[in-house]
Scaffold this active site. Structure first.
Site, PDB file in Angstrom:
ATOM      1  N   GLU A   1     -25.678 106.602  25.392  1.00  0.00           N
ATOM      2  CA  GLU A   1     -26.082 105.847  24.211  1.00  0.00           C
ATOM      3  C   GLU A   1     -25.108 106.068  23.056  1.00  0.00           C
ATOM      4  OE1 GLU A   1     -28.227 103.648  24.410  1.00  0.00           O
ATOM      5  OE2 GLU A   1     -29.404 104.206  26.176  1.00  0.00           O
TER       6      GLU A   1
ATOM      7  N   CYS B   1     -37.581 107.900  23.013  1.00  0.00           N
ATOM      8  CA  CYS B   1     -36.178 108.273  23.219  1.00  0.00           C
ATOM      9  C   CYS B   1     -35.349 108.006  21.961  1.00  0.00           C
ATOM     10  CB  CYS B   1     -35.594 107.509  24.402  1.00  0.00           C
ATOM     11  SG  CYS B   1     -36.251 108.015  26.004  1.00  0.00           S
TER      12      CYS B   1
ATOM     13  N   HIS C   1     -29.411 108.177  28.790  1.00  0.00           N
ATOM     14  CA  HIS C   1     -30.503 107.634  29.593  1.00  0.00           C
ATOM     15  C   HIS C   1     -30.136 107.685  31.069  1.00  0.00           C
ATOM     16  CE1 HIS C   1     -32.868 105.441  26.312  1.00  0.00           C
ATOM     17  NE2 HIS C   1     -33.764 106.053  27.053  1.00  0.00           N
TER      18      HIS C   1
END
Length: 202
Positions: free
Chosen positions: A80, A143, A167
């Protein structure tokens, strides 16, 4: 020995297992490159997950914090790039909370960039044949809540700690209950995360 805090969430959304915390259990206590990995399981709960993470940072004083989360439907390990200041849940968290259009940090900036070398990490995994990519959306569930809260804490504390979020896909045993969903074996997930950690020390 340099310390790396690796976190993973407990199962949520009706699942009996979460690949994130399973990977943390596998890597806990290992020395990878120049880092000692310290594992921490987090509740999949808005607010409580952040409180536990901040306590873990205070207790361990790491140089790096990497948070892991499950992203069912993704085909590989997703690094991410950005966390947004928004909690907007389509399902309840594990305490029954379902915030809608709520900022993670009131009056906080709209977003934070990761401070992990995510492009180098993704490139290294791809070279080794492990499916990996960069992602511009950590969602708006717990998250992203944790990712944004982590980066905000690091920004305002001024501590020289690098942080970010990764992730990971379903495990094969989960994908069996979700027809058509991609998955990745735990052994390959762990190998990919180990490579990513090694990149941190280069």
């Amino acid at each position: 020995m340099r310390k790396l805090l690796l976190t993973g969430f407990e199962p949520f959304g009706g699942e009996s297992i979460n690949p994130a915390v399973e990977a943390v259990h596998r890597l806990q206590g290992r020395v990878i490159g120049s880092y000692e990995v310290i594992g921490l399981e987090l509740p999949t709960v808005f607010g409580q997950s952040m409180e536990r993470l901040l306590a873990g940072i205070e207790e361990t004083e790491p140089e790096v914090v990497i948070a892991l989360g499950q992203a069912g439907g993704r085909r590989g390990i997703s690094f991410e790039r950005i966390a947004v200041n928004l909690s907007d849940a389509a399902i309840d968290d594990n305490a029954g909370n379902r915030p809608v259009d709520v900022p993670v940090v009131p009056e906080g900036p709209a977003a934070y960039w990761t401070t992990l070398p995510v492009r180098r990490m993704a490139d290294r995994l791809q070279v080794e044949g492990i499916p990996a990519s960069l992602s511009l959306s950590a969602g708006t569930f717990v998250c992203n809540h944790l990712f944004y809260g982590l980066m905000h804490h690091l920004a305002v504390s001024g501590k020289p700690i690098r942080g970010g979020f990764i992730h990971i896909p379903y495990l094969p045993e989960q994908a069996e209950r979700h027809p058509g969903a991609p998955s990745m074996a735990l052994e390959q997930l762990v190998a990919g995360l180990e490579l990513a950690i090694r990149v941190m020390g280069e």
